[in-house]
Design an enzyme around this catalytic site. Structure first.
Site, PDB file in Angstrom:
ATOM      1  N   ASN A 198       1.026  -1.126  -0.072  1.00 48.69           N
ATOM      2  CA  ASN A 198       0.056   0.135  -0.129  1.00 48.69           C
ATOM      3  C   ASN A 198       0.772   1.359   0.152  1.00 48.69           C
ATOM      4  O   ASN A 198       1.647   1.280   0.946  1.00 48.69           O
ATOM      5  CB  ASN A 198      -1.059  -0.133   1.213  1.00 48.69           C
ATOM      6  N   HIS A 252       1.056   6.211   1.935  1.00 51.01           N
ATOM      7  CA  HIS A 252       1.861   7.223   2.728  1.00 51.01           C
ATOM      8  C   HIS A 252       3.057   7.893   2.051  1.00 51.01           C
ATOM      9  O   HIS A 252       3.627   8.768   2.564  1.00 51.01           O
ATOM     10  CB  HIS A 252       2.325   6.421   4.040  1.00 51.01           C
ATOM     11  N   ARG A 258      -9.441   8.425  -0.500  1.00 51.13           N
ATOM     12  CA  ARG A 258     -10.503   8.991   0.402  1.00 51.13           C
ATOM     13  C   ARG A 258     -11.259  10.105  -0.053  1.00 51.13           C
ATOM     14  O   ARG A 258     -10.744  10.698  -0.978  1.00 51.13           O
ATOM     15  CB  ARG A 258      -9.568   9.374   1.552  1.00 51.13           C
ATOM     16  N   GLU A 293      -8.570   0.886  -2.864  1.00 55.68           N
ATOM     17  CA  GLU A 293      -9.534   0.526  -1.655  1.00 55.68           C
ATOM     18  C   GLU A 293     -10.389   1.864  -1.687  1.00 55.68           C
ATOM     19  O   GLU A 293      -9.790   3.225  -1.755  1.00 55.68           O
ATOM     20  CB  GLU A 293      -8.253   0.759  -0.554  1.00 55.68           C
ATOM     21  N   GLU A 308     -10.664  -9.271   2.945  1.00 47.49           N
ATOM     22  CA  GLU A 308      -9.486  -8.983   3.746  1.00 47.49           C
ATOM     23  C   GLU A 308      -9.631  -9.023   5.046  1.00 47.49           C
ATOM     24  O   GLU A 308     -10.567  -8.288   5.540  1.00 47.49           O
ATOM     25  CB  GLU A 308      -8.920  -7.979   3.264  1.00 47.49           C
TER      26      GLU A 308
HETATM   27  N1  PXP Z   1      -5.689  -3.099   4.540  1.00 46.00           N
HETATM   28  C1  PXP Z   1      -6.648  -1.880   4.651  1.00 46.00           C
HETATM   29  C2  PXP Z   1      -7.966  -2.414   4.211  1.00 46.00           C
HETATM   30  C3  PXP Z   1      -6.358  -0.777   4.946  1.00 46.00           C
HETATM   31  O1  PXP Z   1      -7.192   0.245   5.321  1.00 46.00           O
HETATM   32  C4  PXP Z   1      -4.972  -0.377   5.146  1.00 46.00           C
HETATM   33  C5  PXP Z   1      -4.500   0.961   5.559  1.00 46.00           C
HETATM   34  O2  PXP Z   1      -4.654   1.757   4.593  1.00 46.00           O
HETATM   35  C6  PXP Z   1      -4.021  -1.521   5.215  1.00 46.00           C
HETATM   36  C7  PXP Z   1      -4.451  -2.726   4.767  1.00 46.00           C
HETATM   37  C8  PXP Z   1      -2.623  -1.306   5.346  1.00 46.00           C
HETATM   38  O3  PXP Z   1      -2.376  -0.993   6.712  1.00 46.00           O
HETATM   39  P1  PXP Z   1      -0.961  -0.425   7.349  1.00 46.00           P
HETATM   40  O4  PXP Z   1      -0.747   0.851   6.599  1.00 46.00           O
HETATM   41  O5  PXP Z   1      -1.156  -0.236   8.661  1.00 46.00           O
HETATM   42  O6  PXP Z   1       0.221  -1.583   6.777  1.00 46.00           O
END
Ligand code: PXP
Length: 257
Positions: free
Chosen positions: A7, A10, A45, A70, A151
């Protein structure tokens, strides 16, 4: 062996600190692919706090693997997904004031709305995943919606304090994955995973993908993006080897910090 889905939200968070153009989340996604990521996720978002619409389009055009989008199942997001058509849409709950996704979707409590949204996305050619807490009622509701994937939320496990509390949360993930597998459903897991806590989760049988973001981006600040992704791929590989001899619970007791 579970595959790693990175992901890259960030990376965009750092960019938005100056509202400029760097670091580029698309460049980070390409580095993640080169380092062994099986797919890439971004969360668009409602408030566009990190990823923006143009990022989603560029990722979809650039990636060699798969893009998972997402998003909340709102009319605005459903329309964007239909236009861009990523490989998979991942429905999550979303609150404007939250720092990160706080809990799983209440699929059982919003069956009609989520079933309709799921069918709409599938009709447009996308796979659909629902992000849920590891509870039987929610797992069965994902199947009732006709979603392809779920998930399991690993946040409860990641945030649990002390070995006993973590074992309790790990057991929920193990039995949730087993329940979904008996139903014939495809299961991913993620949220809050890092190099210190990933081994027991990666050893859970039948998990297809682990979705990991914040800890990889954080580690990448120190060691570089490719290395941070490679180290996570290696940790998942190590867990797979350990799982030949140990249960996830035994791995937690012996190997997890
Ligand atoms: N899965 C989902 C559905 C999420 O919302 C997030 C955070 O955006 C993640 C996985 C990944 O989480 P993390 O950034 O804590 O690894």
């Amino acid at each position: 062996m579970a595959k790693l889905c990175v992901n890259i939200d960030h990376v965009a968070t750092v960019r938005q600190a100056r509202r400029g153009s760097e670091p580029d989340p698309v460049a980070a996604a390409v580095l993640a692919e080169l380092a062994g990521a099986a797919s890439i996720t971004c969360h668009l978002r409602e408030d566009r706090r990190h990823i923006n619409d143009a990022d989603v389009e560029r990722l979809n055009q650039t990636l060699r693997t798969h893009l998972n989008l997402e998003m909340a199942a709102t009319e605005e997001m459903l329309g964007i997904a239909e236009r861009i058509r990523p490989y998979m849409v991942m429905f999550v709950p979303e609150k404007r004031e939250e720092v990160t996704t706080e809990g799983g979707l209440d699929v059982a409590g919003s069956l009609g709305r989520l079933k309709e949204a799921t069918h709409r996305m599938k009709a447009a050619g996308m796979l659909v995943s629902h992000f849920i807490d590891p509870e039987s009622e929610q797992i069965d509701a994902v199947a009732a919606c006709g979603a392809d994937v779920m998930e399991l939320h690993t946040g409860g496990y990641a945030n649990a304090r002390g070995e006993e509390a973590r074992l309790v949360e790990l057991a929920k993930l193990v039995s949730g994955a087993a329940h979904a597998t008996r139903n014939g459903q495809r299961v991913n897991a993620g949220h809050g995973l890092n190099l210190r806590n990933v081994l027991p989760v990666a050893a859970i049988p039948n998990l297809v993908e682990l979705h990991i973001g914040h800890s990889i981006v954080s580690h990448a600040v120190m060691v570089g993006f490719e290395r941070a992704v490679r180290e996570m791929v290696e940790a998942i590989g190590r867990a797979t080897t350990l799982a030949e001899r140990f249960t996830p619970e035994e791995i937690l007791r012996q190997y997890s910090a």
